[in-house]
Design a protein around this motif. Structure first.
Motif, PDB file in Angstrom:
ATOM      1  N   GLU A 164      15.107   2.538  -9.161  1.00  0.00           N
ATOM      2  CA  GLU A 164      15.183   3.407  -7.983  1.00  0.00           C
ATOM      3  C   GLU A 164      15.910   2.755  -6.811  1.00  0.00           C
ATOM      4  OE1 GLU A 164      11.931   4.073 -10.650  1.00  0.00           O
ATOM      5  OE2 GLU A 164      12.164   2.382  -9.303  1.00  0.00           O
ATOM      6  N   GLY A 165      16.050   1.445  -6.848  1.00  0.00           N
ATOM      7  CA  GLY A 165      16.726   0.742  -5.768  1.00  0.00           C
ATOM      8  C   GLY A 165      16.150  -0.651  -5.584  1.00  0.00           C
ATOM      9  N   THR A 166      16.581  -1.296  -4.514  1.00  0.00           N
ATOM     10  CA  THR A 166      16.158  -2.660  -4.224  1.00  0.00           C
ATOM     11  C   THR A 166      15.440  -2.691  -2.889  1.00  0.00           C
ATOM     12  OG1 THR A 166      18.023  -3.582  -5.446  1.00  0.00           O
ATOM     13  CG2 THR A 166      16.974  -5.027  -3.837  1.00  0.00           C
ATOM     14  N   ALA A 167      14.298  -3.358  -2.855  1.00  0.00           N
ATOM     15  CA  ALA A 167      13.575  -3.592  -1.603  1.00  0.00           C
ATOM     16  C   ALA A 167      13.704  -5.077  -1.274  1.00  0.00           C
ATOM     17  CB  ALA A 167      12.107  -3.208  -1.745  1.00  0.00           C
ATOM     18  N   VAL A 168      14.058  -5.357  -0.037  1.00  0.00           N
ATOM     19  CA  VAL A 168      14.182  -6.729   0.427  1.00  0.00           C
ATOM     20  C   VAL A 168      13.214  -6.902   1.586  1.00  0.00           C
ATOM     21  CG1 VAL A 168      15.738  -8.465   1.390  1.00  0.00           C
ATOM     22  CG2 VAL A 168      16.618  -6.777  -0.236  1.00  0.00           C
ATOM     23  N   VAL A 169      12.308  -7.885   1.452  1.00  0.00           N
ATOM     24  CA  VAL A 169      11.331  -8.131   2.513  1.00  0.00           C
ATOM     25  C   VAL A 169      11.369  -9.599   2.928  1.00  0.00           C
ATOM     26  CG1 VAL A 169       9.781  -6.257   1.827  1.00  0.00           C
ATOM     27  CG2 VAL A 169       9.432  -8.524   0.887  1.00  0.00           C
ATOM     28  N   HIS A 170      11.087  -9.828   4.193  1.00  0.00           N
ATOM     29  CA  HIS A 170      10.925 -11.178   4.740  1.00  0.00           C
ATOM     30  C   HIS A 170       9.441 -11.416   4.951  1.00  0.00           C
ATOM     31  CE1 HIS A 170      15.134 -11.597   6.812  1.00  0.00           C
ATOM     32  NE2 HIS A 170      15.223 -11.197   5.567  1.00  0.00           N
ATOM     33  N   VAL A 171       8.984 -12.596   4.583  1.00  0.00           N
ATOM     34  CA  VAL A 171       7.603 -13.013   4.793  1.00  0.00           C
ATOM     35  C   VAL A 171       7.640 -14.389   5.442  1.00  0.00           C
ATOM     36  CG1 VAL A 171       5.405 -13.524   3.643  1.00  0.00           C
ATOM     37  CG2 VAL A 171       6.868 -11.722   2.752  1.00  0.00           C
ATOM     38  N   ARG A 172       6.689 -14.680   6.296  1.00  0.00           N
ATOM     39  CA  ARG A 172       6.633 -16.019   6.887  1.00  0.00           C
ATOM     40  C   ARG A 172       6.371 -17.050   5.792  1.00  0.00           C
ATOM     41  NH1 ARG A 172       3.533 -13.180  10.941  1.00  0.00           N
ATOM     42  NH2 ARG A 172       4.787 -13.011  12.827  1.00  0.00           N
ATOM     43  N   SER A 173       7.199 -18.070   5.753  1.00  0.00           N
ATOM     44  CA  SER A 173       7.059 -19.110   4.727  1.00  0.00           C
ATOM     45  C   SER A 173       5.717 -19.814   4.833  1.00  0.00           C
ATOM     46  CB  SER A 173       8.203 -20.127   4.843  1.00  0.00           C
ATOM     47  OG  SER A 173       9.438 -19.488   4.638  1.00  0.00           O
ATOM     48  N   GLY A 174       5.209 -19.979   6.051  1.00  0.00           N
ATOM     49  CA  GLY A 174       3.909 -20.618   6.228  1.00  0.00           C
ATOM     50  C   GLY A 174       2.802 -19.849   5.532  1.00  0.00           C
ATOM     51  N   GLU A 175       2.868 -18.509   5.559  1.00  0.00           N
ATOM     52  CA  GLU A 175       1.866 -17.697   4.868  1.00  0.00           C
ATOM     53  C   GLU A 175       1.965 -17.896   3.358  1.00  0.00           C
ATOM     54  OE1 GLU A 175       2.638 -13.713   6.276  1.00  0.00           O
ATOM     55  OE2 GLU A 175       1.183 -13.935   7.901  1.00  0.00           O
ATOM     56  N   VAL A 176       3.195 -17.968   2.865  1.00  0.00           N
ATOM     57  CA  VAL A 176       3.399 -18.182   1.423  1.00  0.00           C
ATOM     58  C   VAL A 176       2.887 -19.562   1.028  1.00  0.00           C
ATOM     59  CG1 VAL A 176       5.114 -18.363  -0.425  1.00  0.00           C
ATOM     60  CG2 VAL A 176       5.364 -16.601   1.347  1.00  0.00           C
ATOM     61  N   ARG A 177       3.181 -20.580   1.843  1.00  0.00           N
ATOM     62  CA  ARG A 177       2.701 -21.942   1.538  1.00  0.00           C
ATOM     63  C   ARG A 177       1.168 -22.002   1.525  1.00  0.00           C
ATOM     64  NH1 ARG A 177       6.585 -23.241   5.342  1.00  0.00           N
ATOM     65  NH2 ARG A 177       8.549 -23.851   4.377  1.00  0.00           N
TER      66      ARG A 177
ATOM     67  N   PRO B 173       0.826  -1.212   0.000  1.00  0.00           N
ATOM     68  CA  PRO B 173       0.000   0.000   0.000  1.00  0.00           C
ATOM     69  C   PRO B 173       0.864   1.269   0.000  1.00  0.00           C
ATOM     70  CG  PRO B 173       0.043  -0.965   2.186  1.00  0.00           C
ATOM     71  CD  PRO B 173       0.782  -1.917   1.269  1.00  0.00           C
ATOM     72  N   ALA B 174       0.275   2.371  -0.414  1.00  0.00           N
ATOM     73  CA  ALA B 174       0.987   3.641  -0.546  1.00  0.00           C
ATOM     74  C   ALA B 174       1.787   4.041   0.700  1.00  0.00           C
ATOM     75  CB  ALA B 174       0.004   4.745  -0.936  1.00  0.00           C
ATOM     76  N   PRO B 175       1.230   3.934   1.906  1.00  0.00           N
ATOM     77  CA  PRO B 175       2.014   4.369   3.074  1.00  0.00           C
ATOM     78  C   PRO B 175       3.280   3.546   3.314  1.00  0.00           C
ATOM     79  CG  PRO B 175      -0.315   4.158   3.633  1.00  0.00           C
ATOM     80  CD  PRO B 175      -0.137   3.578   2.257  1.00  0.00           C
ATOM     81  N   ALA B 176       3.365   2.377   2.719  1.00  0.00           N
ATOM     82  CA  ALA B 176       4.528   1.502   2.934  1.00  0.00           C
ATOM     83  C   ALA B 176       5.623   1.707   1.896  1.00  0.00           C
ATOM     84  CB  ALA B 176       4.079   0.043   2.927  1.00  0.00           C
ATOM     85  N   THR B 177       5.417   2.621   0.949  1.00  0.00           N
ATOM     86  CA  THR B 177       6.388   2.806  -0.122  1.00  0.00           C
ATOM     87  C   THR B 177       7.062   4.174  -0.029  1.00  0.00           C
ATOM     88  OG1 THR B 177       4.854   3.773  -1.732  1.00  0.00           O
ATOM     89  CG2 THR B 177       4.951   1.349  -1.615  1.00  0.00           C
ATOM     90  N   LEU B 178       8.248   4.267  -0.576  1.00  0.00           N
ATOM     91  CA  LEU B 178       8.976   5.535  -0.567  1.00  0.00           C
ATOM     92  C   LEU B 178       8.292   6.593  -1.423  1.00  0.00           C
ATOM     93  CD1 LEU B 178      12.662   4.250  -0.893  1.00  0.00           C
ATOM     94  CD2 LEU B 178      11.527   5.129   1.152  1.00  0.00           C
ATOM     95  N   GLU B 179       7.643   6.145  -2.498  1.00  0.00           N
ATOM     96  CA  GLU B 179       7.002   7.082  -3.420  1.00  0.00           C
ATOM     97  C   GLU B 179       5.638   7.560  -2.926  1.00  0.00           C
ATOM     98  OE1 GLU B 179       7.872   3.930  -4.369  1.00  0.00           O
ATOM     99  OE2 GLU B 179       9.807   4.382  -5.244  1.00  0.00           O
ATOM    100  N   GLY B 180       5.079   6.864  -1.944  1.00  0.00           N
ATOM    101  CA  GLY B 180       3.753   7.230  -1.444  1.00  0.00           C
ATOM    102  C   GLY B 180       2.624   6.812  -2.356  1.00  0.00           C
ATOM    103  N   VAL B 181       2.882   5.834  -3.235  1.00  0.00           N
ATOM    104  CA  VAL B 181       1.839   5.285  -4.105  1.00  0.00           C
ATOM    105  C   VAL B 181       1.859   3.764  -3.976  1.00  0.00           C
ATOM    106  CG1 VAL B 181       1.917   7.180  -5.781  1.00  0.00           C
ATOM    107  CG2 VAL B 181       3.377   5.193  -6.116  1.00  0.00           C
ATOM    108  N   GLU B 182       0.717   3.146  -4.215  1.00  0.00           N
ATOM    109  CA  GLU B 182       0.661   1.682  -4.163  1.00  0.00           C
ATOM    110  C   GLU B 182       1.627   1.096  -5.194  1.00  0.00           C
ATOM    111  OE1 GLU B 182      -3.110  -0.766  -3.661  1.00  0.00           O
ATOM    112  OE2 GLU B 182      -2.672  -1.004  -5.801  1.00  0.00           O
ATOM    113  N   VAL B 183       2.346   0.064  -4.789  1.00  0.00           N
ATOM    114  CA  VAL B 183       3.295  -0.597  -5.683  1.00  0.00           C
ATOM    115  C   VAL B 183       2.900  -2.061  -5.799  1.00  0.00           C
ATOM    116  CG1 VAL B 183       5.699  -1.316  -5.988  1.00  0.00           C
ATOM    117  CG2 VAL B 183       5.189   0.966  -5.111  1.00  0.00           C
TER     118      VAL B 183
END
Length: 137
Positions: free
Chosen positions: A92-105, A42-52
């Motif tokens: 613009e750069g690289t974003a690295v995020v961790h997500v719980r593998s159980g949620e992905v599964r 969502p927009a508040p979570a991005t540097l640009e302030g727009v949904e990505v």
């Protein structure tokens, strides 16, 4: 039966700061685009302030649970016992995020129930798509 799956996930942004802030994200799957998944921030979570929104293959996400995968803009790999790392590379750069593998599964299981892996091609209507392309030509 719904043709779209949306699953909110908690992503942790890997930054230079010692604390990794949680950011909301949503995984999407649509039967009409059976080979792809999307991850939206969502927009508040991005540097640009727009949904990505990033679109990448379901196969990449699945394989990335087991080992490092991807050579392009999106890369996925396991991290520790129950984390999956997603890297999103942009000019613009690289974003690295961790997500719980159980949620992905769980998400991938739901997508497989909607469209079994290996049978994605049965969801495509090539005649309709070709007609649409020719109409625009």
């Amino acid at each position: 039966m719904s043709t779209v799956i949306e699953q909110p996930v908690e992503a942790r942004l890997v930054a230079a700061a010692p604390r990794m802030p949680s950011i909301p994200a949503t995984l999407h799957y649509d039967r009409s685009d059976p080979f792809a998944v999307r991850m939206t921030f969502p927009a508040p979570a991005t540097l640009e302030g727009v949904e990505v929104c990033w679109t990448f293959s379901r196969e990449l996400l699945t394989a990335g649970l087991l080992g490092p995968e991807g050579y392009g803009d999106v890369r996925v790999r396991p991290y520790g016992y129950d984390r999956t790392v997603l890297e999103f590379h942009a000019p613009e750069g690289t974003a690295v995020v961790h997500v719980r593998s159980g949620e992905v599964r769980r998400f991938l299981q739901a997508t497989s129930e909607l469209v079994p892996t290996g049978l994605e091609h049965l969801q495509l209507d090539l005649d309709r798509d070709l007609a649409e392309l020719m109409r625009d030509a």
